[in-house]
Design an enzyme around this catalytic site. Structure first.
Site, mmCIF file in Angstrom:
data_model
loop_
_atom_site.group_PDB
_atom_site.id
_atom_site.type_symbol
_atom_site.label_atom_id
_atom_site.label_comp_id
_atom_site.label_asym_id
_atom_site.label_seq_id
_atom_site.Cartn_x
_atom_site.Cartn_y
_atom_site.Cartn_z
ATOM 1 N N THR A 103 -8.962 -22.266 -17.320
ATOM 2 C CA THR A 103 -10.195 -22.523 -16.568
ATOM 3 C C THR A 103 -11.408 -22.590 -17.476
ATOM 4 O O THR A 103 -12.343 -23.346 -17.220
ATOM 5 C CB THR A 103 -10.375 -21.423 -15.495
ATOM 6 O OG1 THR A 103 -9.252 -21.502 -14.625
ATOM 7 C CG2 THR A 103 -11.637 -21.604 -14.695
ATOM 8 N N THR B 16 -6.294 -17.529 -17.454
ATOM 9 C CA THR B 16 -6.143 -16.115 -17.085
ATOM 10 C C THR B 16 -4.768 -15.792 -16.491
ATOM 11 O O THR B 16 -4.346 -14.641 -16.516
ATOM 12 C CB THR B 16 -7.204 -15.703 -16.029
ATOM 13 O OG1 THR B 16 -7.077 -16.548 -14.884
ATOM 14 C CG2 THR B 16 -8.603 -15.767 -16.580
ATOM 15 N N ASP B 17 -4.095 -16.831 -15.946
ATOM 16 C CA ASP B 17 -2.873 -16.549 -15.181
ATOM 17 C C ASP B 17 -1.810 -15.797 -15.988
ATOM 18 O O ASP B 17 -1.163 -14.887 -15.476
ATOM 19 C CB ASP B 17 -2.262 -17.857 -14.648
ATOM 20 C CG ASP B 17 -3.122 -18.490 -13.562
ATOM 21 O OD1 ASP B 17 -4.046 -17.815 -13.068
ATOM 22 O OD2 ASP B 17 -2.868 -19.660 -13.211
ATOM 23 N N SER C 50 -2.477 -22.059 -18.129
ATOM 24 C CA SER C 50 -1.570 -21.088 -18.759
ATOM 25 C C SER C 50 -0.277 -20.902 -17.977
ATOM 26 O O SER C 50 0.701 -20.389 -18.503
ATOM 27 C CB SER C 50 -2.279 -19.748 -18.965
ATOM 28 O OG SER C 50 -2.525 -19.094 -17.749
HETATM 29 N N1 ASP Z 1 -5.294 -21.928 -13.950
HETATM 30 C C1 ASP Z 1 -5.911 -21.138 -14.879
HETATM 31 C C2 ASP Z 1 -4.951 -20.803 -16.010
HETATM 32 O O1 ASP Z 1 -4.781 -21.611 -16.863
HETATM 33 C C3 ASP Z 1 -6.536 -19.947 -14.321
HETATM 34 C C4 ASP Z 1 -7.583 -19.435 -15.222
HETATM 35 O O2 ASP Z 1 -7.661 -19.767 -16.370
HETATM 36 O O3 ASP Z 1 -8.401 -18.633 -14.748
HETATM 37 O O4 ASP Z 1 -4.385 -19.737 -16.059
#
Ligand code: ASP
Length: 373
Positions: free
Chosen positions: A54, A138-139, A105
């Site tokens: 993100t 974050t995932d 991720s």
């Molecule tokens: N979809 C995102 C990721 O790549 C979520 C994030 O980064 O907050 O994990």
């Protein structure tokens, strides 16, 4: 809608353009040469490795808070744009940037981990790199952080950073998180602390950190360890150090690996039977993390299938889906030949078991590792 502000800055331009004219250094070798350092200043050198997520995503407008990125038809932001958008980072370090991946991720693979970890180790060997920042989704951030915590062979700071809101959002959290990450990676106080995550002004140890909320910026918590420190005005204030072995003190070496052993996670609910476990064994699992209920409890049929898996040479770790607390080796687990997860949540137990299986299949040895790491 305007996307993340892009500002070129002299210092960054020097590093990137010098690289472009140095034939001996490939594009993916963005380390500032020594001469470059003296041209700039005496700041530490921090390499930013961008992997996507993100923090590198745009939405259709300021209020596109959860619908953004490739899924919403928006192109990801590249490392140069990511770095240029936050010129404040250059107050803390000479920056070089490198695009390792540019994906969410949830799409990363264990092959990607090996590639990233090898690059991190290569960069950290260079005397002209003082610290590394990895931008990430974050995932699965807690998983990459813990993997790197076990395989990075350096005591220099390695900091993972992310954002919950895309670059285009009102109150985007990425820019300040990135400034904090660079300040932390550039700081002498961050040496010997293992791999860290910095988000929302909080510094988390890779071992303890976990994502707890699907959308909130205060998503990363450390239920068993607490935060390791806090960023205040971009200065790290540490309150503790990791007590588990990490980085230079681990026995894991991925430098010659091109794959990791297959380890599955079985999520237990009321009424689970052993059919998923049987399928995991049939499909070649070398290890199974059982995400049981409470203190790693499970229905009898699950236990039967796991005990059978052990007889077939699969290493089984009794863990819990609860999200915090410790699973200690009680007789009910050891009599079946199970290792217990101690304080590892299922996704982190999987990482440790994958690495453990590159060394041994002996449950006693693997239990030792679950105690130590
Ligand atoms: N979809 C995102 C990721 O790549 C979520 C994030 O980064 O907050 O994990």
């Amino acid at each position: 809608m305007k996307t993340a502000k892009v500002l070129s800055t002299a210092a960054l331009t020097i590093v990137f353009s010098t690289l472009a004219t140095l034939p001996a250094m490939a594009a993916e070798q963005p380390v500032s040469p020594k001469a470059e350092q003296s041209i700039q200043n005496s700041l530490p050198n921090v390499a930013i490795l961008a992997t996507g997520g993100t923090i590198a995503s745009k939405g259709a407008g300021a209020l596109a808070l959860t619908d953004y990125g490739v899924g919403a038809g928006q192109k990801p932001v590249g490392v140069q744009q990511l770095v240029d958008a936050v010129p404040e980072i250059q107050k803390f370090a000479n920056i070089s940037g490198e695009q390792v991946f540019n994906i969410g991720s949830s799409k990363l693979s264990t092959q990607d981990w090996l590639k990233l970890a090898k690059r991190v180790n290569e960069l950290l060997k260079s005397p002209s790199v003082d610290g590394i920042v990895i931008t990430h989704g974050t995932d699965t951030l807690e998983e990459t952080a813990y993997f790197l915590n076990l395989v990075t062979k350096s005591n220099k700071p390695v900091v993972l950073v992310a954002s919950m809101r895309p670059a285009t959002a009102l109150s985007a959290d990425g820019p300040l998180n990135l400034v904090n990450a660079v300040a932390l990676a550039a700081s002498k106080a961050a040496k010997n602390k293992g791999v860290m995550v910095v988000m929302n002004d909080q510094i988390s140890p890779a071992f303890g950190v976990t994502k707890t909320n699907s959308t909130n910026v205060a998503t990363f918590k450390c239920p068993d360890t607490g935060y390791m420190g806090y960023m205040q005005n971009n200065v790290p204030y540490f309150v503790s150090s990791p007590t588990k072995k990490h980085t230079v003190n681990t026995e894991f070496d991925i430098s010659k690996l091109d794959a990791l052993p297959r380890v599955e996670v079985n999520y237990v609910v009321l009424g689970s039977d052993g059919k998923l476990v049987d399928a995991m064994v049939k499909n070649g699992a070398k290890g199974i993390i059982n995400a049981g209920v409470g203190h790693a409890n499970m229905p009898n049929d699950v236990n039967k299938s796991l005990a059978e898996a052990v007889k077939q040479g699969v290493v089984v770790v009794a863990g819990s889906r609860v999200g915090s607390g410790m699973i200690t080796p009680l007789n009910k687990f050891t009599k079946e030949g199970y290792v217990t997860a101690m304080m590892h949540n299922p996704q982190k137990a999987r990482i440790l078991l994958m690495l453990a299986l590159t060394k041994t299949q002996d449950p006693k040895e693997i239990q030792r590792m679950f105690n130590e790491y």
